[in-house]
Design a protein around this motif. Structure first.
Motif, PDB file in Angstrom:
ATOM      1  N   GLY A   1      18.257   0.865   2.087  1.00 33.68           N
ATOM      2  CA  GLY A   1      18.143   0.710   3.531  1.00 33.68           C
ATOM      3  C   GLY A   1      16.775   1.125   4.039  1.00 33.68           C
ATOM      4  N   ASN A   2      16.218   2.198   3.479  1.00 34.73           N
ATOM      5  CA  ASN A   2      14.875   2.638   3.860  1.00 34.73           C
ATOM      6  C   ASN A   2      13.844   1.569   3.531  1.00 34.73           C
ATOM      7  N   LEU A   3      13.987   0.968   2.345  1.00 32.41           N
ATOM      8  CA  LEU A   3      13.040  -0.051   1.896  1.00 32.41           C
ATOM      9  C   LEU A   3      13.079  -1.283   2.794  1.00 32.41           C
ATOM     10  N   VAL A   4      14.275  -1.770   3.060  1.00 40.73           N
ATOM     11  CA  VAL A   4      14.426  -2.975   3.876  1.00 40.73           C
ATOM     12  C   VAL A   4      13.947  -2.727   5.312  1.00 40.73           C
ATOM     13  N   ALA A   5      14.278  -1.574   5.859  1.00 32.98           N
ATOM     14  CA  ALA A   5      13.854  -1.259   7.224  1.00 32.98           C
ATOM     15  C   ALA A   5      12.337  -1.105   7.318  1.00 32.98           C
ATOM     16  N   ASP A   6      11.728  -0.631   6.249  1.00 38.20           N
ATOM     17  CA  ASP A   6      10.300  -0.373   6.259  1.00 38.20           C
ATOM     18  C   ASP A   6       9.488  -1.653   6.397  1.00 38.20           C
ATOM     19  N   PHE A   7       9.916  -2.705   5.694  1.00 35.83           N
ATOM     20  CA  PHE A   7       9.160  -3.962   5.679  1.00 35.83           C
ATOM     21  C   PHE A   7       9.834  -5.065   6.503  1.00 35.83           C
ATOM     22  N   ALA A   8      10.613  -4.671   7.468  1.00 35.22           N
ATOM     23  CA  ALA A   8      11.265  -5.643   8.349  1.00 35.22           C
ATOM     24  C   ALA A   8      10.209  -6.461   9.085  1.00 35.22           C
ATOM     25  N   PRO A   9      10.543  -7.712   9.467  1.00 37.96           N
ATOM     26  CA  PRO A   9       9.560  -8.590  10.129  1.00 37.96           C
ATOM     27  C   PRO A   9       8.867  -7.957  11.330  1.00 37.96           C
ATOM     28  N   GLU A  10       9.609  -7.177  12.128  1.00 35.19           N
ATOM     29  CA  GLU A  10       8.998  -6.590  13.317  1.00 35.19           C
ATOM     30  C   GLU A  10       7.996  -5.479  12.971  1.00 35.19           C
ATOM     31  N   ARG A  11       8.031  -5.021  11.713  1.00 36.09           N
ATOM     32  CA  ARG A  11       7.064  -4.023  11.261  1.00 36.09           C
ATOM     33  C   ARG A  11       6.027  -4.689  10.335  1.00 36.09           C
ATOM     34  N   TRP A  12       5.530  -5.848  10.738  1.00 34.39           N
ATOM     35  CA  TRP A  12       4.574  -6.612   9.939  1.00 34.39           C
ATOM     36  C   TRP A  12       3.303  -5.813   9.656  1.00 34.39           C
ATOM     37  N   TYR A  13       2.958  -4.917  10.596  1.00 35.56           N
ATOM     38  CA  TYR A  13       1.734  -4.137  10.431  1.00 35.56           C
ATOM     39  C   TYR A  13       1.843  -3.186   9.231  1.00 35.56           C
ATOM     40  N   VAL A  14       3.077  -2.739   8.922  1.00 37.75           N
ATOM     41  CA  VAL A  14       3.275  -1.901   7.741  1.00 37.75           C
ATOM     42  C   VAL A  14       3.035  -2.726   6.473  1.00 37.75           C
ATOM     43  N   THR A  15       3.556  -3.944   6.466  1.00 36.16           N
ATOM     44  CA  THR A  15       3.339  -4.835   5.328  1.00 36.16           C
ATOM     45  C   THR A  15       1.860  -5.160   5.168  1.00 36.16           C
ATOM     46  N   LEU A  16       1.156  -5.334   6.294  1.00 34.54           N
ATOM     47  CA  LEU A  16      -0.278  -5.617   6.231  1.00 34.54           C
ATOM     48  C   LEU A  16      -1.043  -4.449   5.627  1.00 34.54           C
ATOM     49  N   PHE A  17      -0.744  -3.231   6.084  1.00 30.83           N
ATOM     50  CA  PHE A  17      -1.408  -2.046   5.544  1.00 30.83           C
ATOM     51  C   PHE A  17      -1.074  -1.869   4.066  1.00 30.83           C
ATOM     52  N   TYR A  18       0.180  -2.108   3.717  1.00 25.47           N
ATOM     53  CA  TYR A  18       0.624  -2.018   2.328  1.00 25.47           C
ATOM     54  C   TYR A  18      -0.157  -3.014   1.466  1.00 25.47           C
ATOM     55  N   THR A  19      -0.333  -4.222   1.980  1.00 26.16           N
ATOM     56  CA  THR A  19      -1.052  -5.264   1.241  1.00 26.16           C
ATOM     57  C   THR A  19      -2.506  -4.866   1.019  1.00 26.16           C
ATOM     58  N   LEU A  20      -3.163  -4.363   2.061  1.00 25.89           N
ATOM     59  CA  LEU A  20      -4.554  -3.932   1.929  1.00 25.89           C
ATOM     60  C   LEU A  20      -4.684  -2.812   0.900  1.00 25.89           C
ATOM     61  N   ALA A  21      -3.744  -1.875   0.926  1.00 32.53           N
ATOM     62  CA  ALA A  21      -3.790  -0.765  -0.018  1.00 32.53           C
ATOM     63  C   ALA A  21      -3.586  -1.242  -1.452  1.00 32.53           C
ATOM     64  N   ILE A  22      -2.637  -2.155  -1.655  1.00 35.00           N
ATOM     65  CA  ILE A  22      -2.382  -2.669  -3.000  1.00 35.00           C
ATOM     66  C   ILE A  22      -3.583  -3.466  -3.505  1.00 35.00           C
ATOM     67  N   LEU A  23      -4.226  -4.236  -2.629  1.00 39.46           N
ATOM     68  CA  LEU A  23      -5.417  -4.971  -3.037  1.00 39.46           C
ATOM     69  C   LEU A  23      -6.542  -4.006  -3.413  1.00 39.46           C
ATOM     70  N   ALA A  24      -6.667  -2.906  -2.669  1.00 39.27           N
ATOM     71  CA  ALA A  24      -7.671  -1.896  -3.011  1.00 39.27           C
ATOM     72  C   ALA A  24      -7.372  -1.298  -4.377  1.00 39.27           C
ATOM     73  N   ILE A  25      -6.098  -1.026  -4.640  1.00 38.00           N
ATOM     74  CA  ILE A  25      -5.708  -0.521  -5.955  1.00 38.00           C
ATOM     75  C   ILE A  25      -6.031  -1.556  -7.030  1.00 38.00           C
ATOM     76  N   GLY A  26      -5.809  -2.842  -6.710  1.00 36.01           N
ATOM     77  CA  GLY A  26      -6.112  -3.898  -7.670  1.00 36.01           C
ATOM     78  C   GLY A  26      -7.581  -3.944  -8.034  1.00 36.01           C
ATOM     79  N   PHE A  27      -8.468  -3.872  -7.032  1.00 39.34           N
ATOM     80  CA  PHE A  27      -9.906  -3.841  -7.296  1.00 39.34           C
ATOM     81  C   PHE A  27     -10.272  -2.618  -8.140  1.00 39.34           C
ATOM     82  N   HIS A  28      -9.665  -1.483  -7.781  1.00 45.29           N
ATOM     83  CA  HIS A  28      -9.915  -0.236  -8.504  1.00 45.29           C
ATOM     84  C   HIS A  28      -9.484  -0.367  -9.961  1.00 45.29           C
ATOM     85  N   LEU A  29      -8.300  -0.926 -10.178  1.00 46.89           N
ATOM     86  CA  LEU A  29      -7.785  -1.090 -11.537  1.00 46.89           C
ATOM     87  C   LEU A  29      -8.615  -2.089 -12.330  1.00 46.89           C
ATOM     88  N   ARG A  30      -9.029  -3.156 -11.677  1.00 43.11           N
ATOM     89  CA  ARG A  30      -9.835  -4.168 -12.372  1.00 43.11           C
ATOM     90  C   ARG A  30     -11.118  -3.548 -12.904  1.00 43.11           C
TER      91      ARG A  30
END
Length: 230
Positions: A152-181
């Motif tokens: 329930g925490n996971l689904v509520a966290d990335f709900a459509p109305e909280r798109w900004y959380v998904t956006l921040f999550y995406t930016l962070a994961i991409l930063a991790i990807g560059f770092h890992l590469r």
């Protein structure tokens, strides 16, 4: 007259710092892989994901009481992160001190985009880790915030109305990807991939690894965002 020489601790030498970065990096990468595989359990449904999350809390019982295993793991990861940052900072400062003079016509140094953005990428990752802990670990920033309902925490966290959380999550994961590469490429080079052909192989392998890990993390929030996981 007796002259005493002060020897530097091996761990504080450049070789020692690089070894510290490598060991702490391996620890963090292994955690990222395990955490990604755990996140993918959300596609198996609420029961499977909740069972997995509660199983993590019970690891070590009855030898370890309560959620001690998770706290031990968090302690190890914290030490690894601090050690990784400290070693990287020390090496960067030494490299800068070794080149105190700026030449007016210095040849442009070739480097990957990831290598040039490691610094700001690290800042984004650090901010994301802090937010992530307050969100899905302590629950303070989560709409549900109930430790007994991890799905329930996971689904509520990335709900459509909280798109900004998904956006921040995406930016962070991409930063991790560059770092890992960049980190994986450096590791492959250290293992002997020094020839032009070996470097090309190292770049491809590092890119595949970074893309696969990023995809494994991003597929979950976007599945929730689009209603595939609900």
């Amino acid at each position: 007259m007796v002259v005493t020489t002060r020897t530097r601790s091996p761990i504080r030498s450049n070789v020692g710092l690089k070894a510290l970065m490598a060991v702490t990096g391996i620890i963090l990468v292994l955690f990222l892989i395990a955490h990604m595989l755990g996140n993918l359990k959300s596609f198996a449904g609420q029961t499977a994901f909740d069972h997995y999350a509660h199983w993590l809390r019970d690891i070590g019982k009855p030898l370890l009481p309560g959620v001690w295993f998770l706290w031990i793991l968090r302690g190890v990861l914290t030490v690894a992160v601090i050690g990784h940052i400290a070693a990287a900072t020390a090496l960067a400062m030494r490299a800068r001190a070794a080149r105190p003079v700026r030449y007016a016509h210095r040849a442009k140094v070739q480097g990957s985009y990831a290598a040039r953005t490691m610094r700001w990428g690290g800042v984004i990752i650090l901010l994301f880790v802090i937010y992530h802990l307050l969100d899905l670990t302590t629950g303070h920033l989560n709409p549900v915030g109930d430790p007994s309902k991890p799905y329930g925490n996971l689904v509520a966290d990335f709900a459509p109305e909280r798109w900004y959380v998904t956006l921040f999550y995406t930016l962070a994961i991409l930063a991790i990807g560059f770092h890992l590469r960049h980190g994986a490429f450096s590791a492959f080079r250290s293992l002997g991939q020094q020839t032009p052909r070996g470097e090309r192989r190292a770049r491809v392998a590092a890119l595949i690894f970074a893309v696969a890990l990023c995809a494994g993390y991003l597929v979950v929030p976007f599945a929730v965002l689009t209603g595939l996981v609900s």
